[in-house]
Design a protein around this motif. Structure first.
Motif, mmCIF file in Angstrom:
data_model
loop_
_atom_site.group_PDB
_atom_site.id
_atom_site.type_symbol
_atom_site.label_atom_id
_atom_site.label_comp_id
_atom_site.label_asym_id
_atom_site.label_seq_id
_atom_site.Cartn_x
_atom_site.Cartn_y
_atom_site.Cartn_z
ATOM 1 N N PRO A 1 5.240 -1.189 50.274
ATOM 2 C CA PRO A 1 6.540 -0.679 50.720
ATOM 3 C C PRO A 1 7.484 -1.791 51.154
ATOM 4 N N ASN A 2 8.671 -1.777 50.570
ATOM 5 C CA ASN A 2 9.736 -2.740 50.899
ATOM 6 C C ASN A 2 9.342 -4.187 50.622
ATOM 7 N N LYS A 3 8.409 -4.375 49.709
ATOM 8 C CA LYS A 3 8.002 -5.724 49.321
ATOM 9 C C LYS A 3 8.232 -5.929 47.835
ATOM 10 N N GLY A 4 8.037 -7.161 47.398
ATOM 11 C CA GLY A 4 8.201 -7.466 45.993
ATOM 12 C C GLY A 4 6.963 -7.122 45.185
ATOM 13 N N LEU A 5 7.000 -7.478 43.913
ATOM 14 C CA LEU A 5 5.876 -7.236 43.021
ATOM 15 C C LEU A 5 4.894 -8.394 43.107
ATOM 16 N N GLN A 6 3.650 -8.068 43.329
ATOM 17 C CA GLN A 6 2.627 -9.093 43.451
ATOM 18 C C GLN A 6 1.604 -8.921 42.333
ATOM 19 N N LEU A 7 1.243 -10.014 41.682
ATOM 20 C CA LEU A 7 0.266 -9.949 40.609
ATOM 21 C C LEU A 7 -1.123 -9.734 41.195
ATOM 22 N N LEU A 8 -1.785 -8.673 40.714
ATOM 23 C CA LEU A 8 -3.165 -8.399 41.128
ATOM 24 C C LEU A 8 -4.157 -9.119 40.228
ATOM 25 N N LEU A 9 -3.946 -8.969 38.928
ATOM 26 C CA LEU A 9 -4.838 -9.592 37.954
ATOM 27 C C LEU A 9 -4.191 -9.565 36.584
ATOM 28 N N LYS A 10 -4.780 -10.362 35.660
ATOM 29 C CA LYS A 10 -4.237 -10.405 34.308
ATOM 30 C C LYS A 10 -5.346 -10.603 33.291
ATOM 31 N N TYR A 11 -5.137 -10.032 32.120
ATOM 32 C CA TYR A 11 -6.034 -10.211 30.987
ATOM 33 C C TYR A 11 -5.246 -10.899 29.868
ATOM 34 N N THR A 12 -5.805 -12.030 29.392
ATOM 35 C CA THR A 12 -5.109 -12.756 28.325
ATOM 36 C C THR A 12 -6.082 -13.172 27.237
ATOM 37 N N SER A 13 -6.990 -12.296 26.883
ATOM 38 C CA SER A 13 -7.935 -12.449 25.764
ATOM 39 C C SER A 13 -9.145 -13.304 26.101
ATOM 40 N N ALA A 14 -9.406 -13.540 27.352
ATOM 41 C CA ALA A 14 -10.636 -14.229 27.730
ATOM 42 C C ALA A 14 -11.683 -13.146 28.069
ATOM 43 N N ALA A 15 -12.312 -13.225 29.222
ATOM 44 C CA ALA A 15 -13.319 -12.243 29.597
ATOM 45 C C ALA A 15 -12.701 -10.858 29.714
ATOM 46 N N THR A 16 -13.419 -9.849 29.254
ATOM 47 C CA THR A 16 -12.859 -8.487 29.273
ATOM 48 C C THR A 16 -12.880 -7.868 30.664
ATOM 49 N N LEU A 17 -13.771 -8.331 31.528
ATOM 50 C CA LEU A 17 -13.771 -7.853 32.911
ATOM 51 C C LEU A 17 -13.027 -8.880 33.750
ATOM 52 N N VAL A 18 -11.926 -8.453 34.305
ATOM 53 C CA VAL A 18 -11.045 -9.363 35.027
ATOM 54 C C VAL A 18 -11.097 -9.044 36.510
ATOM 55 N N LYS A 19 -11.339 -10.054 37.301
ATOM 56 C CA LYS A 19 -11.345 -9.872 38.751
ATOM 57 C C LYS A 19 -10.031 -10.370 39.335
ATOM 58 N N GLY A 20 -9.509 -9.591 40.264
ATOM 59 C CA GLY A 20 -8.243 -9.960 40.864
ATOM 60 C C GLY A 20 -8.365 -10.157 42.362
ATOM 61 N N ILE A 21 -7.231 -10.099 43.010
ATOM 62 C CA ILE A 21 -7.214 -10.296 44.456
ATOM 63 C C ILE A 21 -7.583 -9.002 45.177
ATOM 64 N N ASN A 22 -7.976 -9.157 46.438
ATOM 65 C CA ASN A 22 -8.256 -8.009 47.304
ATOM 66 C C ASN A 22 -9.345 -7.079 46.775
ATOM 67 N N GLY A 23 -10.265 -7.603 45.994
ATOM 68 C CA GLY A 23 -11.399 -6.818 45.529
ATOM 69 C C GLY A 23 -11.137 -5.935 44.325
ATOM 70 N N PHE A 24 -9.963 -6.021 43.756
ATOM 71 C CA PHE A 24 -9.650 -5.225 42.575
ATOM 72 C C PHE A 24 -10.173 -5.897 41.309
ATOM 73 N N GLU A 25 -10.510 -5.069 40.322
ATOM 74 C CA GLU A 25 -10.861 -5.576 39.016
ATOM 75 C C GLU A 25 -10.452 -4.565 37.954
ATOM 76 N N ALA A 26 -10.368 -5.048 36.718
ATOM 77 C CA ALA A 26 -9.996 -4.186 35.602
ATOM 78 C C ALA A 26 -10.789 -4.620 34.385
ATOM 79 N N GLU A 27 -11.095 -3.659 33.534
ATOM 80 C CA GLU A 27 -11.850 -3.962 32.330
ATOM 81 C C GLU A 27 -11.024 -3.619 31.102
ATOM 82 N N PHE A 28 -10.867 -4.587 30.238
ATOM 83 C CA PHE A 28 -10.157 -4.390 28.986
ATOM 84 C C PHE A 28 -11.119 -3.762 27.979
ATOM 85 N N LYS A 29 -10.794 -2.575 27.485
ATOM 86 C CA LYS A 29 -11.624 -1.898 26.494
ATOM 87 C C LYS A 29 -10.771 -1.622 25.270
ATOM 88 N N LYS A 30 -10.987 -2.452 24.273
ATOM 89 C CA LYS A 30 -10.164 -2.347 23.070
ATOM 90 C C LYS A 30 -10.398 -1.018 22.352
#
Lengths: 115, 115
Positions: free
Chosen positions: A40-69
């Protein structure tokens, strides 16, 4: 053309329970995918990114995402929600071609965390 | 190191007036982007500068919007004359390079209300 779909405009979880925010993408080639968060009332902060390396990406604050083609998905997860995770989350795909900075945002998912 | 800074953080103007938003990118970042989120809509790309040149301005909505980046440092986005539908938050972002692996960093946004 690239696009991202966040079907849930609002997700509510209890503190300490898992978080799952869904994202499906459409891209004619191997995409670059991101999750951004806006508190709230803050800017956009990058949590994580996928750029064709490992499909399971770990981000900040314990978040992660999995790229499933095969499923064209890039869902965001966290094992245990914290009150401070309450924010709006955006799944983003980067448009290729001439403008690498042209990010295409999903509609966003507002996460509420109940005590 | 300072992040992307934007000024003003909030602005309330009357329809027909002019507003100028300023963005200072991260030092050394040649790439500068403008995005906006109008009420109830997704965050949308407006334009992309590489140094002082406009690389991509495909997202600029109409000729009431003028973006400049003289000298390749800070950028301004002028709205003249402002209309009610221009209300929303305007984000500035910057990155060092343009490739897939370059992270785009966002500022906290300039919240514009046109009354």
């Amino acid at each position: 053309a690239q696009s991202v779909t966040q079907l849930d405009s609002h997700v509510s979880v209890s503190e300490g329970t898992p978080v799952l925010l869904s994202c499906n993408y459409s891209s004619s080639y191997s995409p670059s995918l991101f999750w951004y968060v806006q508190h709230p009332n803050k800017g956009l902060q990058l949590l994580l990114k996928y750029t064709s390396a490992a499909t399971l990406v770990k981000g900040i604050n314990g978040f992660e995402a999995e790229f499933k083609k095969s499923e064209t998905s890039f869902h965001l997860t966290k094992p245990s929600a914290h009150m401070s995770d309450a924010a709006e989350y955006f799944c983003v795909v980067r448009k290729g071609g001439g403008s690498q900075g042209n990010l295409i945002f999903g509609k966003g998912t507002k996460l509420s965390v109940k005590p | 190191e300072a992040g992307v800074t934007q000024f003003p953080s909030h602005s309330v103007i009357e329809k027909g007036q002019t507003v100028t938003l300023r963005c200072d990118p991260i030092s050394g970042h040649d790439n500068l982007y403008w995005y906006r989120r109008v009420m109830g809509k997704e965050i949308k790309f407006l334009l992309h500068f590489v140094k002082e040149s406009k690389q991509d301005e495909s997202g600029m909505p109409n000729n009431r919007f003028l973006a400049e980046r003289t000298g390749g440092t800070y950028s301004t986005l002028k709205v003249q004359p402002a209309e009610l539908e221009d209300s929303g938050v305007y984000f500035c972002a910057s990155s060092q390079g343009q490739g897939r692996r370059n992270t785009i960093y966002f500022g906290e946004g300039s919240w514009l209300t046109v009354v």
